[in-house]
Design a protein around this motif. Structure first.
Motif, mmCIF file in Angstrom:
data_model
loop_
_atom_site.group_PDB
_atom_site.id
_atom_site.type_symbol
_atom_site.label_atom_id
_atom_site.label_comp_id
_atom_site.label_asym_id
_atom_site.label_seq_id
_atom_site.Cartn_x
_atom_site.Cartn_y
_atom_site.Cartn_z
ATOM 1 N N SER A 68 0.832 -1.207 0.000
ATOM 2 C CA SER A 68 0.000 0.000 0.000
ATOM 3 C C SER A 68 0.868 1.260 0.000
ATOM 4 O O SER A 68 0.514 2.268 -0.630
ATOM 5 C CB SER A 68 -0.951 0.004 1.194
ATOM 6 O OG SER A 68 -0.229 -0.077 2.404
ATOM 7 N N MET A 71 2.074 1.717 -3.594
ATOM 8 C CA MET A 71 1.003 2.229 -4.436
ATOM 9 C C MET A 71 0.725 3.709 -4.147
ATOM 10 O O MET A 71 0.545 4.504 -5.065
ATOM 11 C CB MET A 71 -0.262 1.389 -4.222
ATOM 12 C CG MET A 71 -1.342 1.649 -5.212
ATOM 13 S SD MET A 71 -0.797 1.154 -6.846
ATOM 14 C CE MET A 71 -1.778 2.245 -7.831
ATOM 15 N N THR A 83 0.751 -1.422 -11.297
ATOM 16 C CA THR A 83 1.284 -2.124 -10.131
ATOM 17 C C THR A 83 0.533 -3.431 -9.943
ATOM 18 O O THR A 83 -0.702 -3.461 -9.961
ATOM 19 C CB THR A 83 1.142 -1.250 -8.872
ATOM 20 O OG1 THR A 83 1.803 0.003 -9.116
ATOM 21 C CG2 THR A 83 1.765 -1.918 -7.665
ATOM 22 N N TYR A 85 0.290 -6.740 -7.395
ATOM 23 C CA TYR A 85 0.654 -7.307 -6.097
ATOM 24 C C TYR A 85 0.810 -8.821 -6.222
ATOM 25 O O TYR A 85 0.082 -9.485 -6.969
ATOM 26 C CB TYR A 85 -0.436 -7.045 -5.055
ATOM 27 C CG TYR A 85 -0.448 -5.664 -4.454
ATOM 28 C CD1 TYR A 85 0.541 -4.728 -4.693
ATOM 29 C CD2 TYR A 85 -1.481 -5.298 -3.601
ATOM 30 C CE1 TYR A 85 0.513 -3.473 -4.120
ATOM 31 C CE2 TYR A 85 -1.529 -4.038 -3.023
ATOM 32 C CZ TYR A 85 -0.531 -3.130 -3.292
ATOM 33 O OH TYR A 85 -0.575 -1.892 -2.720
ATOM 34 N N VAL A 98 -7.731 -4.593 -2.838
ATOM 35 C CA VAL A 98 -6.548 -4.046 -3.510
ATOM 36 C C VAL A 98 -6.889 -3.483 -4.888
ATOM 37 O O VAL A 98 -6.293 -2.494 -5.316
ATOM 38 C CB VAL A 98 -5.382 -5.062 -3.592
ATOM 39 C CG1 VAL A 98 -4.920 -5.468 -2.222
ATOM 40 C CG2 VAL A 98 -5.716 -6.254 -4.433
ATOM 41 N N VAL A 103 -4.564 -0.886 -7.666
ATOM 42 C CA VAL A 103 -3.654 -1.927 -8.128
ATOM 43 C C VAL A 103 -4.303 -2.621 -9.330
ATOM 44 O O VAL A 103 -5.510 -2.828 -9.350
ATOM 45 C CB VAL A 103 -3.376 -2.938 -6.987
ATOM 46 C CG1 VAL A 103 -2.568 -4.110 -7.479
ATOM 47 C CG2 VAL A 103 -2.672 -2.238 -5.847
#
Length: 170
Positions: A68, A71, A83, A85, A98, A103
């Motif tokens: 986080s 981001m 991005t 994850y 997310v 993301v």
């Protein structure tokens, strides 16, 4: 980005070995890759300012930096860096959370084929966004030139659409 241009990859993972695995994944798929391992928020800030990046692959939770935070820093700097994850336990609630944060995707750890497809999709999307921004800038420039020509013309010019006067020069 040219067909053989290197993918510039920011990687936020815990170990150099995991970063090399992710980089090798893209290289083995035939994509030249330049990667940098980020292990702190200060390093991330520095690298974001140094050059343009194409994709950021990030573990959701690391000892020194959280996904986080990564981001938020990318968004704070106004960078267009997709991005993705990587997380050990992926469930629908976590994925929804997310994805709402901005993301692009959440990929389970070890799902390398899935990760490769996600990265390639985001590279294509990024390329399209860059081309769109370039086309919009060219359009604005063309519109400015046309407006200058219309305003500086010696002949009378009027632009009428559906019976409405939209433009008339002096």
């Amino acid at each position: 980005m040219q067909a053989k241009e290197a993918i510039r990859l920011l990687i936020c993972v815990q170990s150099q070995h995991e970063a090399e695995t992710l980089t090798s994944l893209l290289r083995n798929a035939g994509h030249p890759t330049r990667a940098h391992l980020v292990q702190s928020l200060d390093d991330l800030k520095t690298k974001l300012n140094e050059q343009v990046w194409d994709v950021c692959l990030c573990r959701m939770a690391l000892p020194d930096i959280k996904g986080s935070d990564v981001m938020m820093e990318i968004q704070r700097q106004g960078k267009d860096i997709p991005t993705v994850y990587i997380h050990d336990e992926v469930d629908s609630v976590t994925a929804e959370k997310v994805l709402k944060s901005g993301v692009q995707d959440l990929v389970p750890t070890g799902e390398y084929n899935h990760l490769l497809q996600v990265v390639l999709r985001e590279i294509r999307n990024l390329k399209l966004r860059r081309e769109l921004r370039e086309a919009e800038a060219l359009l604005r420039e063309s519109e400015k030139r046309c407006q200058v020509l219309l305003e500086s013309a010696q002949d009378a010019i009027a632009y009428i659409q559906d019976g409405m006067h939209l433009f008339a020069n002096e």
